[in-house]
Design a protein around this motif. Structure first.
Motif, PDB file in Angstrom:
ATOM      1  N   GLU A  89      44.585 -61.002-130.370  1.00 47.06           N
ATOM      2  CA  GLU A  89      45.452 -61.715-131.139  1.00 47.06           C
ATOM      3  C   GLU A  89      45.122 -62.174-132.387  1.00 47.06           C
ATOM      4  O   GLU A  89      45.670 -62.021-133.523  1.00 47.06           O
ATOM      5  N   VAL A  90      43.976 -62.794-132.279  1.00 46.62           N
ATOM      6  CA  VAL A  90      43.315 -63.329-133.568  1.00 46.62           C
ATOM      7  C   VAL A  90      42.724 -62.277-134.378  1.00 46.62           C
ATOM      8  O   VAL A  90      42.955 -62.400-135.534  1.00 46.62           O
ATOM      9  N   LEU A  91      42.307 -61.123-133.874  1.00 49.87           N
ATOM     10  CA  LEU A  91      42.107 -59.965-134.795  1.00 49.87           C
ATOM     11  C   LEU A  91      43.499 -59.397-135.506  1.00 49.87           C
ATOM     12  O   LEU A  91      43.180 -59.136-136.650  1.00 49.87           O
ATOM     13  N   LYS A  92      44.383 -59.363-134.521  1.00 57.02           N
ATOM     14  CA  LYS A  92      46.120 -58.687-135.288  1.00 57.02           C
ATOM     15  C   LYS A  92      46.205 -59.696-136.386  1.00 57.02           C
ATOM     16  O   LYS A  92      46.609 -59.241-137.449  1.00 57.02           O
ATOM     17  N   TRP A  93      45.850 -61.114-136.250  1.00 61.47           N
ATOM     18  CA  TRP A  93      46.215 -62.149-137.152  1.00 61.47           C
ATOM     19  C   TRP A  93      45.537 -61.917-138.402  1.00 61.47           C
ATOM     20  O   TRP A  93      45.891 -62.007-139.665  1.00 61.47           O
ATOM     21  N   ALA A  94      44.165 -61.699-138.347  1.00 58.21           N
ATOM     22  CA  ALA A  94      43.333 -61.589-139.265  1.00 58.21           C
ATOM     23  C   ALA A  94      43.621 -60.530-140.107  1.00 58.21           C
ATOM     24  O   ALA A  94      43.482 -60.667-141.326  1.00 58.21           O
ATOM     25  N   TYR A  95      43.529 -59.078-139.565  1.00 56.39           N
ATOM     26  CA  TYR A  95      44.229 -58.282-140.346  1.00 56.39           C
ATOM     27  C   TYR A  95      45.473 -58.104-140.930  1.00 56.39           C
ATOM     28  O   TYR A  95      45.778 -57.630-141.996  1.00 56.39           O
ATOM     29  N   ARG A  96      46.207 -58.811-140.401  1.00 56.01           N
ATOM     30  CA  ARG A  96      47.594 -59.034-140.973  1.00 56.01           C
ATOM     31  C   ARG A  96      47.519 -59.906-142.366  1.00 56.01           C
ATOM     32  O   ARG A  96      48.125 -59.669-143.099  1.00 56.01           O
ATOM     33  N   GLU A  97      46.740 -60.885-141.967  1.00 61.46           N
ATOM     34  CA  GLU A  97      46.777 -61.813-143.476  1.00 61.46           C
ATOM     35  C   GLU A  97      45.755 -61.158-144.505  1.00 61.46           C
ATOM     36  O   GLU A  97      46.005 -61.145-145.699  1.00 61.46           O
ATOM     37  N   PHE A  98      44.469 -60.476-143.967  1.00 60.37           N
ATOM     38  CA  PHE A  98      43.619 -60.052-144.876  1.00 60.37           C
ATOM     39  C   PHE A  98      43.576 -58.700-145.284  1.00 60.37           C
ATOM     40  O   PHE A  98      43.086 -58.258-146.325  1.00 60.37           O
ATOM     41  N   GLY A  99      44.118 -57.847-144.329  1.00 62.04           N
ATOM     42  CA  GLY A  99      44.200 -56.360-144.426  1.00 62.04           C
ATOM     43  C   GLY A  99      42.774 -55.855-144.960  1.00 62.04           C
ATOM     44  O   GLY A  99      41.799 -55.931-144.300  1.00 62.04           O
ATOM     45  N   GLU A 100      42.975 -55.064-146.016  1.00 64.23           N
ATOM     46  CA  GLU A 100      41.622 -54.480-146.484  1.00 64.23           C
ATOM     47  C   GLU A 100      40.666 -55.401-147.102  1.00 64.23           C
ATOM     48  O   GLU A 100      39.610 -54.962-147.714  1.00 64.23           O
ATOM     49  N   ASN A 101      40.920 -56.663-147.306  1.00 66.26           N
ATOM     50  CA  ASN A 101      40.119 -57.493-147.644  1.00 66.26           C
ATOM     51  C   ASN A 101      39.208 -58.302-146.515  1.00 66.26           C
ATOM     52  O   ASN A 101      38.806 -59.424-146.958  1.00 66.26           O
ATOM     53  N   LEU A 102      39.239 -57.609-145.581  1.00 66.72           N
ATOM     54  CA  LEU A 102      38.538 -58.122-144.249  1.00 66.72           C
ATOM     55  C   LEU A 102      37.591 -57.133-144.097  1.00 66.72           C
ATOM     56  O   LEU A 102      37.579 -56.090-143.742  1.00 66.72           O
ATOM     57  N   VAL A 103      36.127 -57.537-143.600  1.00 65.60           N
ATOM     58  CA  VAL A 103      35.004 -56.880-143.170  1.00 65.60           C
ATOM     59  C   VAL A 103      34.625 -57.486-141.862  1.00 65.60           C
ATOM     60  O   VAL A 103      34.320 -58.550-141.925  1.00 65.60           O
ATOM     61  N   TYR A 104      33.919 -56.561-141.104  1.00 70.75           N
ATOM     62  CA  TYR A 104      33.317 -56.996-139.959  1.00 70.75           C
ATOM     63  C   TYR A 104      31.724 -56.724-140.342  1.00 70.75           C
ATOM     64  O   TYR A 104      31.265 -55.577-140.472  1.00 70.75           O
ATOM     65  N   SER A 105      30.953 -58.001-140.230  1.00 70.80           N
ATOM     66  CA  SER A 105      29.494 -57.879-140.422  1.00 70.80           C
ATOM     67  C   SER A 105      28.920 -57.841-139.084  1.00 70.80           C
ATOM     68  O   SER A 105      28.942 -58.649-138.321  1.00 70.80           O
ATOM     69  N   CYS A 106      28.413 -56.601-138.737  1.00 69.55           N
ATOM     70  CA  CYS A 106      27.923 -56.311-137.229  1.00 69.55           C
ATOM     71  C   CYS A 106      26.567 -56.098-137.294  1.00 69.55           C
ATOM     72  O   CYS A 106      26.091 -55.506-137.908  1.00 69.55           O
ATOM     73  N   SER A 107      26.142 -56.767-136.220  1.00 70.39           N
ATOM     74  CA  SER A 107      24.533 -56.221-135.914  1.00 70.39           C
ATOM     75  C   SER A 107      24.243 -55.585-135.183  1.00 70.39           C
ATOM     76  O   SER A 107      23.037 -55.194-134.399  1.00 70.39           O
ATOM     77  N   PHE A 108      25.380 -54.846-134.451  1.00 68.25           N
ATOM     78  CA  PHE A 108      25.173 -54.036-133.025  1.00 68.25           C
ATOM     79  C   PHE A 108      24.703 -54.416-131.788  1.00 68.25           C
ATOM     80  O   PHE A 108      24.020 -53.764-131.149  1.00 68.25           O
ATOM     81  N   GLY A 109      24.752 -55.743-131.667  1.00 71.41           N
ATOM     82  CA  GLY A 109      24.420 -56.211-130.430  1.00 71.41           C
ATOM     83  C   GLY A 109      25.292 -56.193-129.625  1.00 71.41           C
ATOM     84  O   GLY A 109      26.546 -55.501-129.809  1.00 71.41           O
ATOM     85  N   VAL A 110      25.364 -56.601-128.141  1.00 66.42           N
ATOM     86  CA  VAL A 110      26.479 -56.392-127.335  1.00 66.42           C
ATOM     87  C   VAL A 110      27.785 -57.006-127.468  1.00 66.42           C
ATOM     88  O   VAL A 110      28.892 -56.428-127.200  1.00 66.42           O
ATOM     89  N   GLU A 111      27.855 -58.265-128.173  1.00 68.43           N
ATOM     90  CA  GLU A 111      28.876 -58.678-128.715  1.00 68.43           C
ATOM     91  C   GLU A 111      29.403 -57.762-129.563  1.00 68.43           C
ATOM     92  O   GLU A 111      30.840 -57.582-129.825  1.00 68.43           O
ATOM     93  N   GLY A 112      28.806 -57.066-130.451  1.00 67.69           N
ATOM     94  CA  GLY A 112      29.476 -56.271-131.460  1.00 67.69           C
ATOM     95  C   GLY A 112      30.086 -54.737-130.762  1.00 67.69           C
ATOM     96  O   GLY A 112      30.942 -54.331-131.494  1.00 67.69           O
ATOM     97  N   MET A 113      29.505 -54.589-129.823  1.00 66.22           N
ATOM     98  CA  MET A 113      30.228 -53.359-129.256  1.00 66.22           C
ATOM     99  C   MET A 113      31.469 -53.826-128.751  1.00 66.22           C
ATOM    100  O   MET A 113      32.445 -53.039-128.770  1.00 66.22           O
ATOM    101  N   VAL A 114      31.691 -55.072-128.171  1.00 69.78           N
ATOM    102  CA  VAL A 114      33.022 -55.455-127.871  1.00 69.78           C
ATOM    103  C   VAL A 114      33.798 -55.539-129.025  1.00 69.78           C
ATOM    104  O   VAL A 114      35.242 -55.179-128.962  1.00 69.78           O
ATOM    105  N   LEU A 115      33.353 -56.089-129.954  1.00 67.11           N
ATOM    106  CA  LEU A 115      34.217 -56.471-131.261  1.00 67.11           C
ATOM    107  C   LEU A 115      34.651 -54.998-131.820  1.00 67.11           C
ATOM    108  O   LEU A 115      35.934 -55.002-132.419  1.00 67.11           O
ATOM    109  N   ILE A 116      33.652 -54.035-132.062  1.00 59.78           N
ATOM    110  CA  ILE A 116      34.017 -52.917-132.630  1.00 59.78           C
ATOM    111  C   ILE A 116      35.214 -52.316-131.469  1.00 59.78           C
ATOM    112  O   ILE A 116      36.284 -51.860-132.435  1.00 59.78           O
ATOM    113  N   ASP A 117      35.147 -52.248-130.359  1.00 65.37           N
ATOM    114  CA  ASP A 117      36.141 -51.633-129.637  1.00 65.37           C
ATOM    115  C   ASP A 117      37.678 -52.428-129.664  1.00 65.37           C
ATOM    116  O   ASP A 117      38.367 -51.624-129.790  1.00 65.37           O
ATOM    117  N   LEU A 118      37.502 -53.693-129.777  1.00 65.01           N
ATOM    118  CA  LEU A 118      38.568 -54.618-130.165  1.00 65.01           C
ATOM    119  C   LEU A 118      39.543 -54.026-131.572  1.00 65.01           C
ATOM    120  O   LEU A 118      40.532 -53.977-131.597  1.00 65.01           O
TER     121      LEU A 118
END
Length: 235
Positions: free
Chosen positions: A27-56
């Motif tokens: 829901e937080v991600l849905k809010w973020a993309y609704r508010e920022f759209g294309e002006n939102l980027v994910y800076s990912c280090s590809f640790g295990v948390e990153g794998m979860v976030l990428i999937d979400l």
């Protein structure tokens, strides 16, 4: 977009976090993309948390932009993982951001093995400056910080003022425990960096990351034997 970093004050952040207080990560991600759209980027280090976030993120915005700070000093396992992620999520826009200096140019200008003599300077050249360049193109960015990771992250909110990059930092995983991260990875059969199975709970550049003994601080393998636990991105 109806949120502007320059216009937000502390009370605005408090209000936003109050509104999101009982939301889950999706829901937080849905809010973020609704508010920022294309002006939102994910800076990912590809640790295990990153794998979860990428999937979400893939469930919210299939063509989201993800940027990886390619310092040229990462483990080969990290680069292999990025290739796997690209194949699993072909619609995602995964960009590798390079420093202005190649390793050889850094050696010529700053001397050999700068990461040993002045790790802050090395991180600045190979991480801070490239991320500053990348984030200047966006209004907000996503990070995989979790509160339990370290004392310096214990007060992280869903929505944070980022004074360093003059931006807004969104952290959807702040309440997740390590065991919950791994449960999600196993449940959804996600790829992850195989170094995690070799006592590397936190993975950065090859020269500055060591394995961690059982029971030690998970971030003690980063810049081991130095009074440094963060590269500077989250200060």
């Amino acid at each position: 977009m109806d949120i502007n970093y320059q216009a937000l004050i502390n009370e605005d952040y408090e209000r936003l976090n109050k509104e999101l207080e009982h939301k889950d990560s999706l829901e937080v991600l849905k809010w973020a993309y609704r508010e920022f759209g294309e002006n939102l980027v994910y800076s990912c280090s590809f640790g295990v948390e990153g794998m979860v976030l990428i999937d979400l993120i893939s469930k919210v915005k299939k063509d989201a932009t993800i940027v990886f700070l390619d310092t040229d000093f990462h483990f080969k396992e990290t680069y292999h993982l990025i290739d796997k992620v690209k194949k699993r999520y072909p619609s995602l826009n995964i960009e590798l951001a390079k420093p202005d200096l190649t390793p050889e140019e850094q050696k010529q200008q700053h001397g050999d093995r700068l990461w040993e003599r002045d790790p802050d300077a090395c991180c600045n050249i190979r991480k801070m400056v490239p991320l500053e360049r990348e984030l200047s193109r966006y209004d907000a960015w996503i990070s995989g910080l979790r509160r339990e990771q370290s004392p310096t992250r214990a007060n992280t909110q869903f929505v944070n003022r980022d004074n360093r990059f003059k931006s807004i930092k969104i952290c959807p995983l702040i309440h997740w425990k390590e065991e919950e991260i791994w449960m999600y990875v196993k449940l959804h059969q996600l790829d992850y960096n195989e170094l995690h199975d070799k006592s590397y709970p936190s993975i950065g550049c090859e020269y500055c990351t060591k394995p961690v003994a059982k029971g030690e601080d998970p971030r003690s393998g980063r810049w081991a034997n130095l009074a440094k636990t963060e590269c500077g991105l989250h200060k």
